[in-house]
Design a protein around this motif. Structure first.
Motif, short mmCIF file in Angstrom:
data_model
loop_
_atom_site.label_atom_id
_atom_site.label_comp_id
_atom_site.label_asym_id
_atom_site.label_seq_id
_atom_site.Cartn_x
_atom_site.Cartn_y
_atom_site.Cartn_z
N ILE A 1 -6.10 1.10 5.51
CA ILE A 1 -6.65 2.44 5.65
C ILE A 1 -5.52 3.47 5.74
O ILE A 1 -5.59 4.55 5.14
CB ILE A 1 -7.57 2.52 6.89
CG1 ILE A 1 -8.83 1.68 6.66
CG2 ILE A 1 -7.93 3.97 7.22
CD1 ILE A 1 -9.71 1.53 7.89
N PHE A 2 -4.47 3.13 6.48
CA PHE A 2 -3.33 4.03 6.62
C PHE A 2 -2.67 4.30 5.26
O PHE A 2 -2.42 5.44 4.88
CB PHE A 2 -2.33 3.42 7.61
CG PHE A 2 -1.21 4.34 8.02
CD1 PHE A 2 -1.31 5.71 7.92
CD2 PHE A 2 -0.03 3.81 8.53
CE1 PHE A 2 -0.27 6.56 8.32
CE2 PHE A 2 1.02 4.63 8.93
CZ PHE A 2 0.89 6.01 8.82
N GLY A 3 -2.38 3.22 4.54
CA GLY A 3 -1.66 3.37 3.28
C GLY A 3 -2.49 3.94 2.14
O GLY A 3 -2.00 4.74 1.35
N GLU A 4 -3.77 3.51 2.07
CA GLU A 4 -4.59 3.87 0.91
C GLU A 4 -5.36 5.18 1.09
O GLU A 4 -5.68 5.84 0.11
CB GLU A 4 -5.56 2.72 0.61
CG GLU A 4 -4.83 1.45 0.16
CD GLU A 4 -5.77 0.26 0.02
OE1 GLU A 4 -6.97 0.39 0.40
OE2 GLU A 4 -5.32 -0.81 -0.44
N VAL B 1 -2.65 12.94 4.05
CA VAL B 1 -1.66 13.68 4.84
C VAL B 1 -0.68 14.38 3.91
O VAL B 1 -0.38 15.57 4.07
CB VAL B 1 -0.91 12.74 5.80
CG1 VAL B 1 0.32 13.42 6.39
CG2 VAL B 1 -1.83 12.27 6.93
N ARG B 2 -0.17 13.67 2.92
CA ARG B 2 0.78 14.28 1.99
C ARG B 2 0.16 15.44 1.22
O ARG B 2 0.79 16.48 1.03
CB ARG B 2 1.30 13.21 1.02
CG ARG B 2 2.12 12.12 1.69
CD ARG B 2 2.73 11.16 0.69
NE ARG B 2 3.51 10.13 1.36
CZ ARG B 2 3.17 8.85 1.47
NH1 ARG B 2 2.02 8.44 0.92
NH2 ARG B 2 3.94 8.00 2.09
N VAL C 1 0.82 -1.22 0.00
CA VAL C 1 0.00 0.00 0.00
C VAL C 1 0.85 1.27 0.00
O VAL C 1 0.32 2.38 0.10
CB VAL C 1 -1.00 0.03 1.18
CG1 VAL C 1 -1.97 -1.14 1.08
CG2 VAL C 1 -0.28 0.03 2.53
N GLY C 2 2.17 1.12 -0.12
CA GLY C 2 3.03 2.27 -0.34
C GLY C 2 3.51 3.01 0.88
O GLY C 2 3.94 4.17 0.77
#
Length: 346
Positions: free
Chosen positions: A330-333, A339-340, A41-42
């Motif tokens: 959820i955090f990654g996607e 945030v970014r 998920v990056g």
């Protein structure tokens, strides 16, 4: 550019009423799946802690990270933390050089004095030397990272004479971070040495760490280090779900039971829902909720403290593996892209 990732201590599931403790092997296999998903998920980095207790699965982060290296492609892999005070810096450096080679240059070392003291008697170290051990071993670790051949002598380890350490990491050095709780002297030392710092915000409010950041930044500048190289991270307890109130209520039993297990060994009073709810408040140390709630709190912490790296400590109390996977997604996607984007606009 902000880095967003996950830190874990490798908590195992415990049911004290049934006398059940999840096996370390089962938990490590679950975490490997979780780290693989973080990579997919990056997310930017993953950190694994070192503990020597029944309620944690991982005693040697470097061994776990070597396994993670084989199933991931892009995510940075580091300790969170390696208890440097009770370790041999030479062996630690060799181990992480191997992780670095296996991961094609993705290894990091996060050095700390440790939030628990079990490793000191285990490895024959005296707690009276708590700070002196860390200071000497950190400086040796840095010399190992900066020189192909080393001659060195200290108080706590046999000397080295024109010794070369093998294998060499991919780029001949490994990023070394210093982790601190709230001690100004530790932050100042990291600043003087020009080392990236990560602060564990695991209680109280975010704003109370502003003086610690200022100590670090001032020491960094006074030592003549370039602000282009300045790196500051925060580590905060977090868990993510679809609905804020629902996930906060669901996660509370996991979190409170782990706080009580740790608290019994430190003579803390029992953990209460009022403490948990305070942590969930806008300035509090806990980030447990849906994506919108999490983005607001993460961006606030990043902007207030001038952070370049945010670490979500996501396994406190060993939440169910399926829910861990969902939280990571959820955090990654959702959270990380938002945030970014918010930081670019601001």
């Amino acid at each position: 550019m902000i880095e967003l990732g996950v830190g874990m201590f490798g908590d195992v599931q415990i049911d004290e009423k049934r006398g059940y403790i999840q096996s370390a092997g089962d938990r490590m296999r679950e975490i490997l799946q979780e780290v693989k998903r973080m990579d997919e998920v990056g997310l930017d980095f993953f950190g694994m802690g070192e503990h020597h207790r029944v309620d944690y699965a991982v005693a040697a982060p470097e061994i776990f990270l070597a396994a993670a290296a084989s199933i991931t492609k892009n995510i940075k892999l580091g300790s969170a933390v390696s208890v440097l005070s009770s370790a041999d810096p030479v062996k630690l450096y060799q181990d992480f050089a191997m992780v670095d080679l296996l991961s094609d240059g993705r290894a990091e070392i996060m050095a700390g004095r440790g939030s628990f003291i079990e490793s000191f008697p285990l490895f024959g170290q005296d707690l009276k030397d708590y700070d002196a051990l860390f200071d000497e071993k950190l400086r040796l670790l840095l010399q190992l990272n900066e020189n192909k051949e080393i001659t060195w002598q200290g108080e706590f380890r046999p000397p080295l004479h024109k010794q070369e350490i093998f294998p060499h990491p991919k780029n001949n050095n490994i990023p070394i971070w210093v982790a601190v709780g709230g001690t100004p002297a530790s932050a100042i030392r990291a600043g003087k040495l020009g080392l990236p710092l990560i602060i564990a915000i695991i209680g109280g409010t975010v704003d109370r760490f502003l003086p610690l950041v200022e100590y670090y930044k001032q020491a960094w500048q006074d030592a003549g280090h370039s602000m282009e190289d300045y790196q500051l991270g925060v580590h905060m307890h977090a868990f993510f779900g679809e609905d804020t109130k629902e996930v906060q209520d669901w996660y509370y039993p996991y979190y409170s039971k782990q706080m009580d297990r740790i608290g019994r060994s430190r003579n803390w009073p029992p953990y209460h829902r009022q403490q948990y709810d305070f942590g969930l408040s806008p300035m509090g140390h806990l980030i447990v909720g849906d994506a919108e709630y999490a983005v607001e709190k993460i961006v606030n912490a990043i902007e207030m403290l001038g952070v370049t790296r945010f670490s979500a400590h996501m396994d406190v109390g060993a939440p169910d593996h399926a829910q861990m996977m969902k939280s990571i997604e959820i955090f990654g996607e959702r959270i990380a892209p938002a945030v970014r984007s918010a930081l670019q606009k601001n």
